[in-house]
Design a protein around this motif. Structure first.
Motif, PDB file in Angstrom:
ATOM      1  N   THR A  79      11.577  14.849  10.228  1.00  0.00           N
ATOM      2  CA  THR A  79      10.610  14.148   9.411  1.00  0.00           C
ATOM      3  C   THR A  79       9.374  15.023   9.304  1.00  0.00           C
ATOM      4  OG1 THR A  79      11.456  12.014  10.119  1.00  0.00           O
ATOM      5  CG2 THR A  79       9.258  12.042   9.180  1.00  0.00           C
ATOM      6  N   VAL A  80       8.997  15.335   8.073  1.00  0.00           N
ATOM      7  CA  VAL A  80       7.866  16.212   7.815  1.00  0.00           C
ATOM      8  C   VAL A  80       6.719  15.377   7.266  1.00  0.00           C
ATOM      9  CG1 VAL A  80       7.082  18.248   6.543  1.00  0.00           C
ATOM     10  CG2 VAL A  80       9.453  18.094   7.297  1.00  0.00           C
ATOM     11  N   SER A  81       5.516  15.644   7.744  1.00  0.00           N
ATOM     12  CA  SER A  81       4.336  14.913   7.276  1.00  0.00           C
ATOM     13  C   SER A  81       3.818  15.549   5.996  1.00  0.00           C
ATOM     14  CB  SER A  81       3.240  14.944   8.339  1.00  0.00           C
ATOM     15  OG  SER A  81       3.669  14.284   9.494  1.00  0.00           O
ATOM     16  N   PHE A  82       3.716  14.736   4.959  1.00  0.00           N
ATOM     17  CA  PHE A  82       3.199  15.198   3.677  1.00  0.00           C
ATOM     18  C   PHE A  82       1.943  14.433   3.312  1.00  0.00           C
ATOM     19  CE2 PHE A  82       7.568  16.618   3.354  1.00  0.00           C
ATOM     20  CZ  PHE A  82       7.427  17.859   2.760  1.00  0.00           C
ATOM     21  N   GLN A  83       1.097  15.066   2.540  1.00  0.00           N
ATOM     22  CA  GLN A  83      -0.119  14.446   2.051  1.00  0.00           C
ATOM     23  C   GLN A  83       0.173  13.603   0.811  1.00  0.00           C
ATOM     24  OE1 GLN A  83      -2.936  17.335   0.690  1.00  0.00           O
ATOM     25  NE2 GLN A  83      -4.527  15.841   0.255  1.00  0.00           N
ATOM     26  N   GLU A  84       1.112  14.090  -0.014  1.00  0.00           N
ATOM     27  CA  GLU A  84       1.367  13.435  -1.298  1.00  0.00           C
ATOM     28  C   GLU A  84       2.806  13.666  -1.731  1.00  0.00           C
ATOM     29  OE1 GLU A  84      -0.183  14.019  -5.894  1.00  0.00           O
ATOM     30  OE2 GLU A  84      -1.504  14.596  -4.258  1.00  0.00           O
ATOM     31  N   VAL A  85       3.398  12.631  -2.331  1.00  0.00           N
ATOM     32  CA  VAL A  85       4.724  12.709  -2.944  1.00  0.00           C
ATOM     33  C   VAL A  85       4.591  12.164  -4.356  1.00  0.00           C
ATOM     34  CG1 VAL A  85       7.113  11.895  -2.866  1.00  0.00           C
ATOM     35  CG2 VAL A  85       5.918  12.364  -0.742  1.00  0.00           C
ATOM     36  N   SER A  86       5.087  12.912  -5.342  1.00  0.00           N
ATOM     37  CA  SER A  86       5.033  12.423  -6.723  1.00  0.00           C
ATOM     38  C   SER A  86       6.301  12.846  -7.467  1.00  0.00           C
ATOM     39  CB  SER A  86       3.787  12.950  -7.444  1.00  0.00           C
ATOM     40  OG  SER A  86       3.802  14.354  -7.494  1.00  0.00           O
ATOM     41  N   GLY A  87       6.570  12.187  -8.588  1.00  0.00           N
ATOM     42  CA  GLY A  87       7.716  12.542  -9.419  1.00  0.00           C
ATOM     43  C   GLY A  87       8.966  11.725  -9.135  1.00  0.00           C
ATOM     44  N   LEU A  88       8.823  10.569  -8.523  1.00  0.00           N
ATOM     45  CA  LEU A  88       9.983   9.722  -8.236  1.00  0.00           C
ATOM     46  C   LEU A  88      10.299   8.900  -9.488  1.00  0.00           C
ATOM     47  CD1 LEU A  88       8.963   8.527  -4.671  1.00  0.00           C
ATOM     48  CD2 LEU A  88      10.745  10.170  -5.254  1.00  0.00           C
ATOM     49  N   ASP A  89      10.772   9.575 -10.524  1.00  0.00           N
ATOM     50  CA  ASP A  89      11.055   8.886 -11.776  1.00  0.00           C
ATOM     51  C   ASP A  89      12.463   9.196 -12.264  1.00  0.00           C
ATOM     52  OD1 ASP A  89      10.555  11.511 -12.378  1.00  0.00           O
ATOM     53  OD2 ASP A  89       9.290  11.122 -14.091  1.00  0.00           O
ATOM     54  N   THR A  90      12.979   8.294 -13.046  1.00  0.00           N
ATOM     55  CA  THR A  90      14.288   8.472 -13.662  1.00  0.00           C
ATOM     56  C   THR A  90      14.235   7.884 -15.069  1.00  0.00           C
ATOM     57  OG1 THR A  90      16.660   8.091 -13.387  1.00  0.00           O
ATOM     58  CG2 THR A  90      15.199   6.327 -12.666  1.00  0.00           C
ATOM     59  N   GLU A  91      15.030   8.435 -15.962  1.00  0.00           N
ATOM     60  CA  GLU A  91      14.987   8.036 -17.377  1.00  0.00           C
ATOM     61  C   GLU A  91      16.397   8.113 -17.958  1.00  0.00           C
ATOM     62  OE1 GLU A  91      13.276  10.194 -21.444  1.00  0.00           O
ATOM     63  OE2 GLU A  91      12.590  10.861 -19.491  1.00  0.00           O
ATOM     64  N   THR A  92      16.734   7.140 -18.784  1.00  0.00           N
ATOM     65  CA  THR A  92      18.015   7.165 -19.477  1.00  0.00           C
ATOM     66  C   THR A  92      17.769   7.531 -20.931  1.00  0.00           C
ATOM     67  OG1 THR A  92      18.894   5.452 -18.021  1.00  0.00           O
ATOM     68  CG2 THR A  92      20.062   5.818 -20.080  1.00  0.00           C
ATOM     69  N   GLN A  93      18.405   8.603 -21.382  1.00  0.00           N
ATOM     70  CA  GLN A  93      18.223   9.046 -22.755  1.00  0.00           C
ATOM     71  C   GLN A  93      19.075   8.176 -23.677  1.00  0.00           C
ATOM     72  OE1 GLN A  93      19.357  13.170 -22.454  1.00  0.00           O
ATOM     73  NE2 GLN A  93      17.315  13.779 -21.811  1.00  0.00           N
ATOM     74  N   PRO A  94      18.490   7.680 -24.775  1.00  0.00           N
ATOM     75  CA  PRO A  94      19.267   6.838 -25.688  1.00  0.00           C
ATOM     76  C   PRO A  94      20.187   7.662 -26.607  1.00  0.00           C
ATOM     77  CG  PRO A  94      17.006   7.019 -26.452  1.00  0.00           C
ATOM     78  CD  PRO A  94      17.079   7.747 -25.139  1.00  0.00           C
ATOM     79  N   ILE A  95      21.324   7.079 -26.937  1.00  0.00           N
ATOM     80  CA  ILE A  95      22.246   7.652 -27.914  1.00  0.00           C
ATOM     81  C   ILE A  95      22.196   6.742 -29.134  1.00  0.00           C
ATOM     82  CG2 ILE A  95      24.652   8.182 -28.456  1.00  0.00           C
ATOM     83  CD1 ILE A  95      25.115   8.485 -25.439  1.00  0.00           C
ATOM     84  N   SER A 119       4.038  -2.066  10.526  1.00  0.00           N
ATOM     85  CA  SER A 119       4.751  -1.899  11.799  1.00  0.00           C
ATOM     86  C   SER A 119       5.738  -0.727  11.744  1.00  0.00           C
ATOM     87  CB  SER A 119       5.468  -3.192  12.169  1.00  0.00           C
ATOM     88  OG  SER A 119       6.414  -3.531  11.176  1.00  0.00           O
ATOM     89  N   ALA A 120       5.575   0.170  10.782  1.00  0.00           N
ATOM     90  CA  ALA A 120       6.381   1.387  10.607  1.00  0.00           C
ATOM     91  C   ALA A 120       7.835   1.096  10.252  1.00  0.00           C
ATOM     92  CB  ALA A 120       6.294   2.286  11.832  1.00  0.00           C
ATOM     93  N   PRO A 148       0.851  -1.200   0.000  1.00  0.00           N
ATOM     94  CA  PRO A 148       0.000   0.000   0.000  1.00  0.00           C
ATOM     95  C   PRO A 148       0.876   1.236   0.000  1.00  0.00           C
ATOM     96  CG  PRO A 148       0.003  -1.031   2.169  1.00  0.00           C
ATOM     97  CD  PRO A 148       0.796  -1.927   1.263  1.00  0.00           C
ATOM     98  N   LYS A 149       0.367   2.330  -0.539  1.00  0.00           N
ATOM     99  CA  LYS A 149       1.200   3.521  -0.722  1.00  0.00           C
ATOM    100  C   LYS A 149       0.837   4.689   0.187  1.00  0.00           C
ATOM    101  CE  LYS A 149      -1.465   5.406  -4.570  1.00  0.00           C
ATOM    102  NZ  LYS A 149      -1.356   5.914  -5.930  1.00  0.00           N
ATOM    103  N   PHE A 150       0.000   4.465   1.192  1.00  0.00           N
ATOM    104  CA  PHE A 150      -0.482   5.572   2.003  1.00  0.00           C
ATOM    105  C   PHE A 150       0.303   5.814   3.287  1.00  0.00           C
ATOM    106  CE2 PHE A 150      -3.009   1.803   2.988  1.00  0.00           C
ATOM    107  CZ  PHE A 150      -2.802   1.695   4.359  1.00  0.00           C
ATOM    108  N   TYR A 151       1.294   4.971   3.612  1.00  0.00           N
ATOM    109  CA  TYR A 151       2.036   5.111   4.864  1.00  0.00           C
ATOM    110  C   TYR A 151       3.501   5.345   4.528  1.00  0.00           C
ATOM    111  CZ  TYR A 151       3.131   4.009   9.788  1.00  0.00           C
ATOM    112  OH  TYR A 151       3.551   4.054  11.088  1.00  0.00           O
ATOM    113  N   PHE A 152       3.952   6.604   4.634  1.00  0.00           N
ATOM    114  CA  PHE A 152       5.308   6.953   4.231  1.00  0.00           C
ATOM    115  C   PHE A 152       5.842   8.098   5.079  1.00  0.00           C
ATOM    116  CE2 PHE A 152       2.334   9.329   1.655  1.00  0.00           C
ATOM    117  CZ  PHE A 152       2.835  10.618   1.662  1.00  0.00           C
ATOM    118  N   THR A 153       7.166   8.262   5.069  1.00  0.00           N
ATOM    119  CA  THR A 153       7.805   9.376   5.766  1.00  0.00           C
ATOM    120  C   THR A 153       8.734  10.095   4.800  1.00  0.00           C
ATOM    121  OG1 THR A 153       9.671   8.052   6.532  1.00  0.00           O
ATOM    122  CG2 THR A 153       7.784   8.218   8.008  1.00  0.00           C
TER     123      THR A 153
END
Length: 154
Positions: free
Chosen positions: A29-45, A107-108, A15-20
């Motif tokens: 540690t700050v309480s946030f409602q939402e985290v997004s943008g955890l992406d990475t990409e390799t550009q092709p040559i 269990s955190a 589940p994705k609702f329990y995070f720090t």
């Protein structure tokens, strides 16, 4: 006897609702409602030898590109920490932080950890205000960073 799901072990998705979120040297540690943008990409040559008998290019991995991470949280009285961090931007002198985002189990204990290296605030968006709204005031913090590493556990 009913199955309580304990036999399933690792076959259930997390589940994705329990995070720090830990914001680096502030060691806070700050309480946030939402985290997004955890992406990475390799550009092709694309490359082709001049004497290659196949008339097409080959693709090789190139530069790794990461997007900005967006964090959303409720606004609290006298909580200006993000604005102070953002105000520290002065002609390429910014306090960069290591930000650690952890997805927790029931269990955190951390099950997955995303670490942003050299993160700094690139954009802060305050809340919108409506006289007839029945919502919490939410601010958005966008972080630029120089690398994203992912690890299992803590």
């Amino acid at each position: 006897m009913a199955d309580d799901g304990s036999k399933q072990g690792s076959t259930w998705p997390l589940p994705k609702f329990y995070f720090t979120v830990n914001l680096g040297s502030q060691d806070k540690t700050v309480s946030f409602q939402e985290v997004s943008g955890l992406d990475t990409e390799t550009q092709p040559i694309e490359y082709r030898h001049g004497d290659n008998k196949v008339f097409s290019t080959i693709k090789m991995p190139g530069i790794v590109k990461t997007g900005n991470v967006t964090l959303k949280k409720g606004i609290f009285v006298n909580d200006n920490n993000f604005w102070k961090w953002y105000d520290a931007i002065k002609m390429n002198t910014i306090k960069r932080e290591t930000v650690v985002i952890q997805l927790l189990d029931e269990s955190a204990k951390p099950t997955m950890t995303w670490t942003l290296s050299n993160a700094w605030p690139t954009k802060i968006t305050g809340t919108d205000m409506k006289s007839d709204a029945n919502e919490v005031a939410v601010e958005t913090l966008e972080l630029a960073h120089e690398g994203l590493t992912i690890a299992n556990g803590g």
